[in-house]
Design a protein around this motif. Structure first.
Motif, PDB file in Angstrom:
ATOM      1  N   PHE A 123      -5.074  -5.126   1.733  1.00 46.15           N
ATOM      2  CA  PHE A 123      -4.985  -3.953   2.609  1.00 46.15           C
ATOM      3  C   PHE A 123      -6.186  -3.037   2.434  1.00 46.15           C
ATOM      4  CE2 PHE A 123      -3.539   0.099   4.248  1.00 46.15           C
ATOM      5  CZ  PHE A 123      -2.908  -0.291   5.417  1.00 46.15           C
ATOM      6  N   ILE A 124      -6.644  -2.872   1.194  1.00 50.18           N
ATOM      7  CA  ILE A 124      -7.798  -2.016   0.936  1.00 50.18           C
ATOM      8  C   ILE A 124      -9.042  -2.543   1.655  1.00 50.18           C
ATOM      9  CG2 ILE A 124      -9.417  -1.261  -0.860  1.00 50.18           C
ATOM     10  CD1 ILE A 124      -6.994  -1.170  -2.775  1.00 50.18           C
ATOM     11  N   THR A 125      -9.240  -3.848   1.598  1.00 48.47           N
ATOM     12  CA  THR A 125     -10.442  -4.448   2.193  1.00 48.47           C
ATOM     13  C   THR A 125     -10.231  -4.892   3.633  1.00 48.47           C
ATOM     14  OG1 THR A 125      -9.830  -6.669   1.398  1.00 48.47           O
ATOM     15  CG2 THR A 125     -11.183  -5.288  -0.063  1.00 48.47           C
ATOM     16  N   HIS A 126      -8.959  -4.950   4.066  1.00 49.25           N
ATOM     17  CA  HIS A 126      -8.596  -5.490   5.383  1.00 49.25           C
ATOM     18  C   HIS A 126      -9.118  -6.914   5.558  1.00 49.25           C
ATOM     19  CE1 HIS A 126      -6.641  -1.891   6.543  1.00 49.25           C
ATOM     20  NE2 HIS A 126      -6.593  -2.191   7.814  1.00 49.25           N
ATOM     21  N   LEU A 156      -4.004   6.697  -4.940  1.00 53.40           N
ATOM     22  CA  LEU A 156      -3.629   5.286  -4.830  1.00 53.40           C
ATOM     23  C   LEU A 156      -3.648   4.639  -6.205  1.00 53.40           C
ATOM     24  CD1 LEU A 156      -3.001   2.818  -3.011  1.00 53.40           C
ATOM     25  CD2 LEU A 156      -5.476   2.405  -2.909  1.00 53.40           C
ATOM     26  N   ASP A 157      -2.511   4.085  -6.605  1.00 55.17           N
ATOM     27  CA  ASP A 157      -2.393   3.396  -7.894  1.00 55.17           C
ATOM     28  C   ASP A 157      -2.871   1.948  -7.719  1.00 55.17           C
ATOM     29  OD1 ASP A 157      -1.717   2.227 -10.289  1.00 55.17           O
ATOM     30  OD2 ASP A 157       0.382   2.841 -10.246  1.00 55.17           O
ATOM     31  N   ILE A 158      -4.026   1.624  -8.307  1.00 56.29           N
ATOM     32  CA  ILE A 158      -4.604   0.287  -8.174  1.00 56.29           C
ATOM     33  C   ILE A 158      -4.381  -0.555  -9.434  1.00 56.29           C
ATOM     34  CG2 ILE A 158      -6.361   1.021  -6.513  1.00 56.29           C
ATOM     35  CD1 ILE A 158      -8.377   1.057  -8.848  1.00 56.29           C
ATOM     36  N   SER A 159      -3.401  -0.163 -10.241  1.00 57.39           N
ATOM     37  CA  SER A 159      -3.143  -0.861 -11.500  1.00 57.39           C
ATOM     38  C   SER A 159      -2.905  -2.346 -11.299  1.00 57.39           C
ATOM     39  CB  SER A 159      -1.930  -0.239 -12.215  1.00 57.39           C
ATOM     40  OG  SER A 159      -2.102   1.144 -12.409  1.00 57.39           O
ATOM     41  N   GLU A 160      -2.112  -2.696 -10.286  1.00 55.87           N
ATOM     42  CA  GLU A 160      -1.778  -4.093 -10.048  1.00 55.87           C
ATOM     43  C   GLU A 160      -3.001  -4.923  -9.682  1.00 55.87           C
ATOM     44  OE1 GLU A 160       0.935  -5.793 -10.396  1.00 55.87           O
ATOM     45  OE2 GLU A 160       2.593  -4.358 -10.494  1.00 55.87           O
ATOM     46  N   CYS A 161      -4.010  -4.290  -9.114  1.00 60.75           N
ATOM     47  CA  CYS A 161      -5.209  -5.025  -8.694  1.00 60.75           C
ATOM     48  C   CYS A 161      -5.972  -5.607  -9.879  1.00 60.75           C
ATOM     49  CB  CYS A 161      -6.140  -4.112  -7.898  1.00 60.75           C
ATOM     50  SG  CYS A 161      -5.446  -3.491  -6.357  1.00 60.75           S
ATOM     51  N   PHE A 187       0.829  -1.202   0.000  1.00 56.90           N
ATOM     52  CA  PHE A 187       0.000   0.000   0.000  1.00 56.90           C
ATOM     53  C   PHE A 187       0.867   1.257   0.000  1.00 56.90           C
ATOM     54  CE2 PHE A 187      -1.898   3.443   2.483  1.00 56.90           C
ATOM     55  CZ  PHE A 187      -3.029   3.715   1.731  1.00 56.90           C
ATOM     56  N   ARG A 188       1.925   1.247   0.800  1.00 53.95           N
ATOM     57  CA  ARG A 188       2.809   2.404   0.870  1.00 53.95           C
ATOM     58  C   ARG A 188       3.482   2.667  -0.473  1.00 53.95           C
ATOM     59  NH1 ARG A 188       5.665  -0.133   5.056  1.00 53.95           N
ATOM     60  NH2 ARG A 188       7.586   0.632   4.081  1.00 53.95           N
TER      61      ARG A 188
END
Length: 214
Positions: A177-180, A158-163, A20-21
């Protein structure tokens, strides 16, 4: 398959937090705010009202303490002692924080009181399960105590490209991390996964870039 709680898996939480960082510009934005805005504010108003030479702080989700230490640097430069109560769910991160403080002479004026909380509470927030307090939750608590305070909003991207790549381990960690949720991609129902991606796509602070794979 039911979703697990990320904060209960110390190792994966630390890995997901690291991802996330890397994907967010939050730390750079916060550091800039601390060194510029906070530094001016604390010199002109806050510390002038402290009768004793001790600053009481509270860190919510401090991780390994990088941002806290930037705050210490600013406050310490004005020769104040610092007591901080740290609320952090991850043992791996908090041990890094404690080690950094203990091994650094410049933080000899800092005392940490550690409170490790596994789960703050679980409730549905939009289309997501939320396991952590928001800034508004904290404001409501402070309001209930009748304390005076100031707020400042720091917007980050937040770059979510990898998701988007279902085979990306980094993307899976970021989704965790986004959803915990622990191993969200493997355990979430198609309906919940779709809802999460719709929420991310509609969020003005999330963006995607082309991800090339050889």
């Amino acid at each position: 398959m039911s979703l697990g709680t990320l904060v209960e898996n110390d190792k994966r939480y630390a890995e997901a937090f690291k991802m996330f960082r890397e994907a967010s510009d939050q730390e750079n934005k916060m550091k800039t705010w601390i060194l510029q805005d906070f530094s001016k504010l604390i010199k002109s108003t806050f510390l002038l009202k402290i009768e004793q030479n001790i600053v009481e702080m509270m860190g919510i989700g401090s991780g390994f303490g990088q941002m806290d230490m930037h705050l210490f640097d600013v406050i310490g430069n004005i020769n104040h002692k610092i007591n901080e109560l740290v609320v952090e769910p991850n043992v791996v991160e908090i041990e890094k924080f404690k080690s950094s403080i203990a091994s650094s002479v410049e933080y000899s004026n800092v005392t940490l009181d550690i409170l490790i909380v596994s789960v703050f509470g679980k409730k549905m927030f939009g289309n997501q399960w939320r396991y952590f307090p928001t800034g508004r939750d904290i404001e409501e608590i402070i309001d209930g105590l009748g304390l005076n305070y100031m707020t400042d909003v720091i917007n980050s991207k937040l770059d979510i490209s990898e998701c988007v790549d279902g085979n990306s381990d980094n993307g899976k960690l970021l989704l965790d991390f986004i959803t915990h949720a622990d191993y969200f991609s493997e355990r979430a129902s198609p309906e919940l996964e779709k809802a999460i991606f719709e929420a991310l796509d509609s969020n003005e602070y999330c963006f995607k870039e082309d991800v090339l794979h050889g």
